[in-house]
Structure formats: structure tokens, C-alpha cells
Design a protein around this motif. Structure first.
Motif, short mmCIF file in Angstrom:
data_model
loop_
_atom_site.label_atom_id
_atom_site.label_comp_id
_atom_site.label_asym_id
_atom_site.label_seq_id
_atom_site.Cartn_x
_atom_site.Cartn_y
_atom_site.Cartn_z
N LEU A 61 7.22 -17.29 -6.39
CA LEU A 61 6.97 -15.92 -6.81
C LEU A 61 5.51 -15.74 -7.20
CD1 LEU A 61 10.18 -15.48 -9.00
CD2 LEU A 61 9.83 -14.74 -6.62
N PHE B 274 1.01 -16.42 -6.55
CA PHE B 274 -0.08 -15.83 -5.79
C PHE B 274 -0.10 -16.25 -4.32
CE2 PHE B 274 -3.11 -15.23 -9.69
CZ PHE B 274 -2.17 -14.37 -10.24
N PHE C 77 2.67 -13.97 -2.78
CA PHE C 77 2.59 -12.51 -2.91
C PHE C 77 1.19 -11.99 -3.17
CE2 PHE C 77 7.04 -13.37 -3.88
CZ PHE C 77 7.69 -12.33 -3.22
N ALA D 63 1.82 -10.12 -7.26
CA ALA D 63 2.93 -10.77 -7.97
C ALA D 63 2.94 -10.37 -9.45
CB ALA D 63 2.82 -12.29 -7.84
N LEU D 64 1.80 -9.92 -9.96
CA LEU D 64 1.74 -9.60 -11.39
C LEU D 64 2.33 -8.23 -11.73
CD1 LEU D 64 -1.86 -10.93 -12.11
CD2 LEU D 64 0.30 -11.99 -12.81
N ASP E 87 5.26 -6.76 -11.34
CA ASP E 87 6.56 -6.78 -12.02
C ASP E 87 6.46 -7.41 -13.41
OD1 ASP E 87 8.08 -5.58 -10.01
OD2 ASP E 87 8.35 -7.48 -8.95
N GLY F 120 4.82 -6.65 -5.77
CA GLY F 120 4.61 -7.66 -4.73
C GLY F 120 5.67 -7.61 -3.65
N PRO F 121 6.97 -7.63 -4.05
CA PRO F 121 8.02 -7.56 -3.03
C PRO F 121 7.97 -6.25 -2.22
CG PRO F 121 8.92 -8.41 -5.08
CD PRO F 121 7.51 -7.99 -5.38
#
Ligand SMILES: [Zn+2]
Lengths: 390, 579
Positions: free
Chosen positions: B231, B233, B236, B240-241, B243, B269-270
Motif C-alpha cells: 500500500l 509509494f 501507489f 498512497a497518503l 487515505d 491512490g486506489p
């Protein structure tokens, strides 16, 4: 900061990594605060005058195995390199200082070495560990050094040609009085059904605490998880198993959120194990006899020189398979998942145990206890045989 | 010489003179390179106006650049910021760094103003200043494609030409000196672009020792969830940060009036991964690869940009965020300051722009058209000119990035103590307070934070002088990079010597700022953070910062730094003692 110093000195005492009265923790903010043994405190303060650290932990071990390690190290060597994963990944190696090098102002020499690594081993003093930014970090590093050095010492004993009588007596005392008996699983409280997030979080905290109280792991090193619906509840990175409240990340299996970026570095291993075994719970820790036994490999003329990373074989410790693989993204996840299903347990070379539960945490904890118990018995069987053969 | 070349290239755009000069081993060892060496070379000029012809614009690499150590294809760009008035250093990853080193230089120092727009082309054999009137007015993207055959390039866009106070310098491979308006300094010199190329290798003193340090570092990257975790860097990018910061209730929303933006899942990110099926990318020689590009090749924004053009502007439209990022890159604007200045403008006028108005507004800023003219001066000036200075979410005129200080007290303190203004990167406290690396700290406590910030600032000054990417330190530490430094240069520095170097660099910057009139009153946060609460989380509240505890901890920080109660030091004495 004084509360932090008290808390972690107390933890050091509960972990019994040093003699009672033979430990100190010193921290520096704009003033220096210390607790514990006076002489060690004053050494700690001198170190903090020389290095811009937040804290220093000083530990005189219960019996002087650290001194025996120093004595056993060839005089030309200035550091020792235990072979466990903790050293390999985080400590790299451990600088040593002999008592003969401590003339003059010992703090100067110690500070120089402590500036290079997370901790140092000083003959006649013990373990000195640095906390660069928090008090907890000094505690963590001290317990990490203790773990690696004890594993190294016990491993070396199996190949030592001569163990003096006094050392044998200390060893016997360590075995009978320091090591906690691993309670039979039946005496543990039965777990609750894991049917809602609240219960799951409570159970994870409870089982994490038991794992530490049993002396199976040092509190900082290990992780725990539970699968519920499409969510994997897992302890966070740098969380202590005996203080998991508020330190558990819910990670959706479909990766639809990245909140779990703070989850344990073994998240991938946990996920793959769930995917490949259908387990409900998973417990991972670094019990020392499993770590020791995982590194005893008798393959003759083995061509592999990086056993941690490259060993493709699966060996057995009792009924627990042992595989290689490095931490996190370093490969252990892919090696453990396929082999853990049958016995519910797996050992990683130089690293620790993974254990799964089908319904609750009981069988995961039992599997970890069984594995460590088997390894402990087997270790002492080999040691006793060696001693009686003299 | 190992590690360094010991050579600086001086270019005067007015006289068109160029000369290569030796940098003394003493300076190299005392300041390492990058930010530290850049700061040192500003010793005679730091009081000049940022747009003065004699103001240097410095590009500096370090002793690890050009080796195969991960995350060292990095350089620092140093000058005095026209936005903040402070000494200002940006560090970024780009192949430009390695190529500058391969051209034979540790640093490039540009002074003087050209009469006409020019480009600069540097190789081991020659330095050429060439007229570039045809490129003036073109976007960074256009300029970079024109220069594609000339090695690696750093360019400014229309915003830098127009001296927008938060204009950036863009590198050919996605690197950027985004903050502080150093693109405007480059524009004031009429320097459109710099290209570098070469093949001179960096000599390594102990190759095997360097290889060992490299293994140690890679093992730590593997063990770092933020870097190599599934999950993190690598997977994503820094998106990634999104969320995590939302969950921590630290996502600046509607100009910091709230700290949670419900629409942020639209640009997490997702969400980015689903929408754009990104390809992993990143700096040459870096296994982290934090920069992601869409499958069609367009770069995707990093965390701060996403959040600033998202929640900060009350906008949850992902295509607008991507377009705003591309526009900032093309025009040469710092996306963080641009969005934050728009947020200030929005609060002043009482409404946030519609998504479709954001990109046109960015064009107006770069061209200094209409409302853009005012916004181009940055949030602090904009708010003051409107008679409502409290609306600017800035420290020392630098617009705060996408991390609300009410949710992490070390970050709050570090915004105030940073020598370049509202930035938490200099102290690196994001790692322990948010990512739990190397260990966790209680983000809602002030205890120990002065020390945490001070140590972090010193370490980071070293990191930005080595120069290594700060993300590498979400896994590794100065222990391993210090070992690598010794291996590369053959000169060992103990940790305490490195810390002294860090302190020297940091306090040098503080001295410069003090001599330029900065004092204790500048080491504070906007009033909003002491009086208004943030958005509450599932199990916690985000109260306003406790002003008394905040200033207590700042006073403790001053004591730890050896400053007086007003945050001052004897600058002449301090600078006089430094090499
Ligand atoms: Zn482990």
C-alpha cells in the motif's frame, strides 16, 4: 519525558533483559532525566553530552553472556555480527569495546561507537543502546541487541569446545530460573468468537499481550492479524504487541484504501497466507529458540552462501517447516504462504515463527507455543548431549 | 578526489563569462554538497534582493550522486526566495543531477542578468550561452521537447518569465524545484533553460564498502511499509497518503477551515489506479519509483498537489486535479502555493471556484492577468492587501502543504522553525508522527517534540547535502547513508560529526534569515490553528492547538538550539567561526 523514562525502564525490568538494579534509562530534552542504576545513569548522561540523541538505555545482563561473547571474539575484531534477521536488517553489526580499551574517559570511546550503530556491547558493562528520537527507541534497540546477542551466544554454545564450570552453572541457572516455562495452552483463557470488529480488536490486543507475557517474544517484535469479511485487521508497523490498543489498521482485501500504509511490514505475508490457507487469524513473533534452531542446518557442502535470502529448501523443526526469505518485500511472504497450511506453523530462517488459527487466536497461539517448545527442547537436548560428551 | 570532483562552474549571464573553480576540500567536508554547500556559497550575497543581478542561483549535487547508491540522483537548488525572503533550498530527484556531475561539476553558480533570453549548455568540454528568444514564452513541456537531444534539462515556464513569486523550475524527467519561487529568480536572469551532459565518472574510494551499504539500504527499503509495502509509494506513488491523511483528519479542506474532505476518496491512490492504470516511474537509479504516470504517459500528481487542488479548494473532481497538475507543470508554477493562494483568494471573496474555473485561473496567474495578477504574489501578500492577513495559511509567506498542523504537534512546530517557511520537510517529523518510522510518536503530544524537530532538522540538512532523497529515510537512516558517504569519499564522519554538519547548515540558514530581519514573531502559525478546531475523527477530536504549550515547546526548541529567548543568535560570531 519523565513518564516515558519510567514506563520503558519498567518494561526493561519486566522483560528481565538486565539484572535487577543493573539497568538505567537516561533521556535528554533541554534537561537530562535518568532512572535506574546510578553508575549506569551517570555513564548515560556523559554519553548524551557527547551525542545528540534523545535517550540511552544501559543494561547489565542477568548473567554475563555478553562478556563471554566478547572474550570469544578474536582480538583483531572490533565488532560482532550475529546471524539473526534482526541484526541483518536493522542492526547490521554490533561494535564491541573490551575492558582493556576503557582506560581514560570511557564515554568518549563508547560515544564514538554508539554514533555508528543503534547499540554497542561494552565488556564489563553490558548493552548500551541509543534512542535517536524517542525514549521508546532506546528501549527497542536495547531489547533488539539483547535478543540478537543471546541468540548468538546460545548458538555458539553448540559449537564451543570448552565451557568452563562457572559458565555452566550460570547457564543452568539461566535455564531453570530465567527462562519462563511455556504454559500449556489449556491454561490460557479461551478466546471469544471473532464476529465483529470490536471483539476482534479486543482479542488482538489481549492475545498480543499474552504472547509477550509468556516470554515468547520481546514486545516490539511481532505482528498479529485477523480476517473478517473483506477486511484484514493487522497491527501497525512499529507497534508493541503488548500495547496494541489504537494500533491496529483495517486493510480491505481489495486494496480499495491505502490507510494500511502504516500496517506491519509483513502485511503481504499475512495477506498471502489468508488467501492460500483460509485461516482466520495469524500470529508472528521472534521466539528465540525457533530463531536459533532455524539457523542450524546440517546440509553438507551446501553451495548457498546467503541462507537468509537464497535457500530454496524446506527443512523441518518438529512438524514446522522452515524456509528462507527476507523481511517485508524481501521474499519471505511468497515462501511462507504455500507451506504454512498443513501444520498451521512455519519458521523463517533466522527470523521467527508464523502461526495461523482456523477460528480464533487460540490455535495460532498454541501453534507458536508448540513450535517454540519443540525448538527449546531440541536445543537443550543438543546442548546437554554436547556437555555430557566432554 | 573520491566522491566529489571539487569543481564549481561559475556562469555570469551579464558578462557571459564562465569559469571553473576549485572548491576547497575543507568546504566540501564541512558542508558536503547540495543544500549545505549552496548555503555556504551564499555567504556574501544572502542579503541581496532575490531579483538583484548579483543574486546567485545555485544547482548543487553531492558526493553520493553518480554512484549506484539508491535515491541519490538528487540535487539542491539554492537561492534567496522572492516569495519568502528567506534563504531557500529545494531538493529534487532528476537525471539532471547525475549529468551535472558527469559534466565534471559539484555545483553550478549562476549570476548576472542576460539582456536577451538565453539557454545554457554544459558539457565537460564547454559551457555555451545561447540566445533563446524563440523559446521565451513557451511552456516547459515545449521547451523540454526542443532540448530533448541535449542531455538533461532544467527549464522555467511562462510563470518564471513573468516572475510569479511561486514560479517553479521543471526538470525533463519530472523533477521540480517547486517551492519558493526559484523559477522567478531564474526568470529574472532571463535564463530559460539549462542543459547538462557528460560522461565523467564519480570515483568511489571503497567500492565494496559502498556495495555493502547499498545492500543494507535496500533491505531496509524492503522492510518499510511506506516504501515497498503493497500500500506504499512503490505501488501507489505518494497518492498512497490521501487515505491515511484523511483518516488522521489532517487533510486541509476549504482553506484549512476543516481537516476532512469526504470527497477525497475520489482522488485517493486506489482511485487514481482505477482511473489511470498508472505505470511506475521515478528517478534514475531509484528502486522506490514514487512518481507515477498514467498509461498514456502523462504524469500523475503527487500527494500534496492532489490534496491542494482537491479538498483545499473544496474540489473532488479528479480530472480537474490532473489537469491542474499538468497546467502547473507546463506553466512552471508551484502547485502547492498556487492552489493555496487560490484558496486564500476564495475565502476572501467568499466562494471556491468551480472545477472548470481552476485551470483558467492558473493561466491567469502565470500571465498575471485579471485576478491572477494579485494571486501571483502569493497568499500572504494577497490577504494583507485585502486587509485580512489572517486568511493566509502561510508561515514566513510560504503556503502550507497538505498536512494540517492541528493533527500532529511536531509538524506544527516544524512549520514554524523551518528556515524556508511553512514546510515540514526540513524536520522530517512526518515519518515518526504519521508513518510510525523509524518509531512512532504521539502526534497529539508536545512532549519531546522540540528535540525531535531539532534532531530531524540537523539530519535532514545532512540528507539534503549528500544529496539523498528524503523518502529513502522512511526506510533507511543516516547510519547507512553515513556509511555510504565514508565508502564513497574515503573520509569517515562519525554520526556526531554529521550532526554537527547538519547543525552548521541549519544555523547558517537561521543566521541569514535573522540578518534579513526575521525574528521570533515569524516563528508562528496562522491564528486559525490556535482558535478553530479541525474535523473530528471516528475516535478522536482535532482541537485547536494549545497556544501556551505550543510556545513553551518553541522556547524549549530555542534553548536546545542555543538561541536566546527571542530566537536570536550572535550571527557574526557564529558565521565567523564556520569554515
Ligand atoms: Zn518478524
Amino acid at each position: 519525558m519523565i513518564r516515558q523514562v519510567e514506563k520503558y525502564l519498567d518494561k526493561m525490568q519486566r522483560d528481565r533483559i538486565g539484572k535487577p538494579g543493573g539497568m538505567a534509562l537516561v533521556a535528554s530534552d533541554d534537561t537530562v532525566i535518568g532512572q535506574g542504576n546510578d553508575a549506569l545513569q551517570s555513564l548515560g548522561s556523559s554519553l548524551l553530552e557527547r551525542l545528540d540523541l534523545t535517550a540511552v538505555a544501559l543494561v547489565e545482563p542477568t548473567f554475563p553472556f555478553t562478556d563471554y561473547l566478547v572474550v570469544a571474539t578474536p582480538t583483531a575484531e572490533t565488532r560482532i555480527t550475529p546471524r539473526d534477521t534482526e541484526t541483518r536488517t536493522f542492526l547490521h553489526d554490533i561494535p564491541i569495546l573490551r575492558s582493556s580499551q576503557l582506560s581514560g574517559e570511557p564515554a568518549d570511546r563508547i560515544a564514538e561507537l554508539l554514533g555508528q550503530r543503534k547499540g554497542v556491547l561494552v565488556e564489563g558493562v553490558g548493552i548500551i543502546a541509543a534512542g535517536s528520537i524517542t525514549v521508546e527507541q532506546a528501549y527497542i534497540n536495547a531489547s533488539s541487541l539483547f535478543h540478537s546477542l543471546l541468540v548468538m551466544y546460545l548458538l555458539d554454545l553448540l559449537t564451543r569446545t570448552n565451557i568452563p564450570e562457572q559458565e555452566l552453572q550460570q547457564l543452568d541457572d539461566f535455564r531453570r530460573n530465567w527462562l519462563k516455562p511455556l504454559v500449556s495452552p489449556e491454561t490460557l483463557l479461551p478466546g471469544k468468537d471473532l464476529n465483529d470488529p470490536t471483539t476482534i480488536l479486543q482479542e488482538m490486543s489481549r492475545v498480543g499481550r499474552i504472547t509477550v507475557e509468556l516470554g515468547l517474544v520481546d514486545s516490539f517484535f511481532g505482528n498479529i492479524s485477523c480476517r473478517f469479511d473483506n477486511t484484514l485487521y493487522i497491527s501497525q508497523t512499529a507497534a508493541s504487541l503488548d500495547e496494541l490498543e489504537g494500533c491496529i489498521d483495517p486493510v480491505p482485501f481489495d486494496n480499495s484504501s491505502t490507510c494500511g500504509i502504516t500496517a506491519s511490514s509483513e502485511l503481504l505475508a499475512h495477506r498471502l497466507i489468508y488467501e492460500q490457507t483460509g485461516a482466520r487469524t495469524l500470529l508472528h513473533g521472534h521466539p528465540r529458540f525457533a530463531v536459533i534452531m532455524s539457523m542450524l542446518c546440517d546440509t553438507p557442502d551446501c553451495p548457498i552462501d546467503d541462507c537468509w535470502r537464497d535457500c530454496p529448501h524446506t527443512r523441518l523443526l518438529g512438524n514446522a517447516p522452515v524456509v528462507a526469505g527476507e523481511v517485508g518485500a524481501g521474499g519471505l511472504a511468497r515462501r511462507v504462504a504455500p507451506i504454512i497450511g498443513d501444520s498451521g506453523k512455519a519458521v523463517v530462517y533466522g527470523h521467527g515463527i508464523f502461526a495461523i488459527g482456523r477460528d480464533g487466536f487460540d490455535d495460532a497461539l498454541n501453534a507458536m507455543i508448540e513450535t517454540e517448545e519443540w525448538c527449546r527442547r531440541e536445543y537443550f537436548r543438543r546442548l546437554d548431549m554436547k556437555i555430557s560428551n566432554r | 578526489m573520491h566522491g566529489w570532483h571539487g569543481q564549481a562552474l561559475h556562469v555570469n549571464l551579464k558578462t557571459q563569462q564562465t569559469r571553473s573553480e576549485q572548491v576547497s576540500p575543507e568546504l566540501l567536508q564541512s558542508y558536503l554538497g547540495g543544500r549545505g554547500l549552496g548555503d555556504r556559497l551564499m555567504r556574501e550575497t544572502f542579503t541581496l534582493d532575490p531579483f538583484d543581478a548579483d543574486m546567485p542561483l545555485i544547482f548543487a549535487v553531492g558526493p553520493l550522486c553518480g554512484t549506484d547508491l539508491p535515491a541519490t540522483d538528487q540535487l539542491a537548488i539554492v537561492s534567496r526566495s522572492p516569495l519568502t525572503g528567506t534563504i531557500f533550498s529545494n531538493s529534487t530527484g532528476s537525471r539532471f543531477a547525475t549529468r551535472l556531475k558527469q559534466a565534471g561539476y559539484d555545483m553550478l553558480i549562476i549570476t548576472g542578468k542576460s539582456d536577451k533570453p538565453v539557454t545554457l549548455q554544459i558539457t565537460p568540454d564547454s559551457t555555451v550561452i545561447e540566445e533563446a528568444t524563440a523559446l521565451w514564452g513557451t511552456t516547459t513541456t515545449e521547451t523540454l521537447s526542443t532540448l530533448a537531444a541535449k542531455g538533461s534539462s532544467a527549464v522555467i515556464g511562462p510563470a518564471g518569465e513573468a516572475q510569479v513569486l511561486f514560479a517553479s523550475i521543471q526538470f525533463h524527467d519530472g523533477g521540480t524545484a517547486a517551492r519558493g519561487g526559484l523559477g522567478a529568480v531564474m526568470g529574472s536572469k532571463r535564463l530559460k533553460a539549462i542543459s547538462v551532459d557528460g560522461d565523467i565518472e564519480t570515483a568511489v574510494a571503497e567500492p565494496q564498502r559502498l556495495a555493502n551499504a547499498r545492500d543494507d539500504i535496500l533491505r531496509l527499503f524492503n522492510a518499510s511499509p511506506a516504501l515497498f509495502g503493497e500500500l506504499g509509494f512503490k505501488e501507489f506513488g505518494t497518492a498512497a497518503l490521501v487515505d491515511l491523511i484523511a483518516r488522521r483528519r489532517m487533510a486541509p479542506t476549504a482553506n484549512f477551515r476543516e481537516t476532512f474532505f469526504p470527497g477525497s476518496f475520489n482522488y485517493s491512490g486506489p482511485a487514481l489506479q482505477k482511473e489511470y492504470a498508472p505505470l511506475k516511474n521515478g528517478c534514475h537509479n531509484c528502486p522506490i519509483g514514487c512518481r507515477v504516470t498514467a498509461s498514456d504517459g502523462q504524469p500523475l500528481p503527487e500527494y500534496d498537489t492532489i490534496s491542494q487542488f482537491g479538498g483545499l479548494l473544496n474540489n473532488d473532481d479528479l480530472p480537474t486535479i490532473i489537469a491542474a497538475n499538468n497546467t502547473c507543470t507546463a506553466l512552471g508554477l508551484d502547485p502547492v502555493s498556487a492552489a493555496a493562494s487560490i484558496a486564500t483568494w476564495s475565502e476572501l471573496r467568499g466562494s471556491f471556484p468551480e472545477p472548470e474555473d481552476i485551470v483558467p485561473l492558473l493561466h491567469d496567474i502565470a500571465a498575471r492577468n485579471g485576478d491572477g495578477e494579485q494571486i501571483a504574489h502569493g497568499a500572504r501578500r494577497l490577504a494583507e492587501d485585502s486587509g485580512r492577513p489572517e486568511v493566509a495559511m502561510t508561515v514566513k509567506s510560504l503556503e502550507l502543504p497538505a498536512c494540517d498542523p492541528r493533527g500532529a504537534y511536531g509538524i506544527a512546530l516544524s512549520y514554524c522553525t523551518s528556515t524556508r517557511g511553512g514546510c515540514h520537510q526540513q524536520a522530517g517529523v512526518f515519518a515518526p508522527e504519521i508513518l510510525r518510522k523509524p518509531v512512532a510518536t504521539d502526534r497529539f503530544s508536545f512532549a519531546g517534540k522540540a528535540k525531535l524537530v531539532k534532531i530531524g532538522e540537523n539530519n535532514n540538512a545532512v540528507i539534503e547535502s549528500l544529496v539523498a532523497c528524503r523518502f529513502a529515510f522512511f526506510g533507511a537512516s543516516l547510519e547507512e547513508y553515513g556509511e555510504a558517504l565514508a565508502a564513497a569519499t574515503g573520509i569517515g564522519h562519525t554520526l556526531s560529526e554529521l550532526q554537527q554538519i547538519g547543525e552548521r547548515i541549519f544555523l547558517t540558514e537561521r543566521c541569514y534569515n535573522q540578518q534579513n530581519g526575521f525574528d521570533r514573531n515569524d516563528d508562528t502559525l496562522p491564528e486559525r490553528f490556535f482558535t478553530e478546531a479541525g474535523s473530528h475523527g471516528e475516535e478522536f477530536d482535532i482541537p485547536p492547538l494549545d497556544r501556551v504549550r505550543f510556545y513553551e515547546e518553541r522556547d524549549r526548541y530555542y534553548r536546545l538550539r542555543g538561541l536566546d529567548q527571542f530566537g536570536q543568535l550572535n550571527t557574526t560570531e557564529f558565521l565567523g567561526k564556520q569554515p
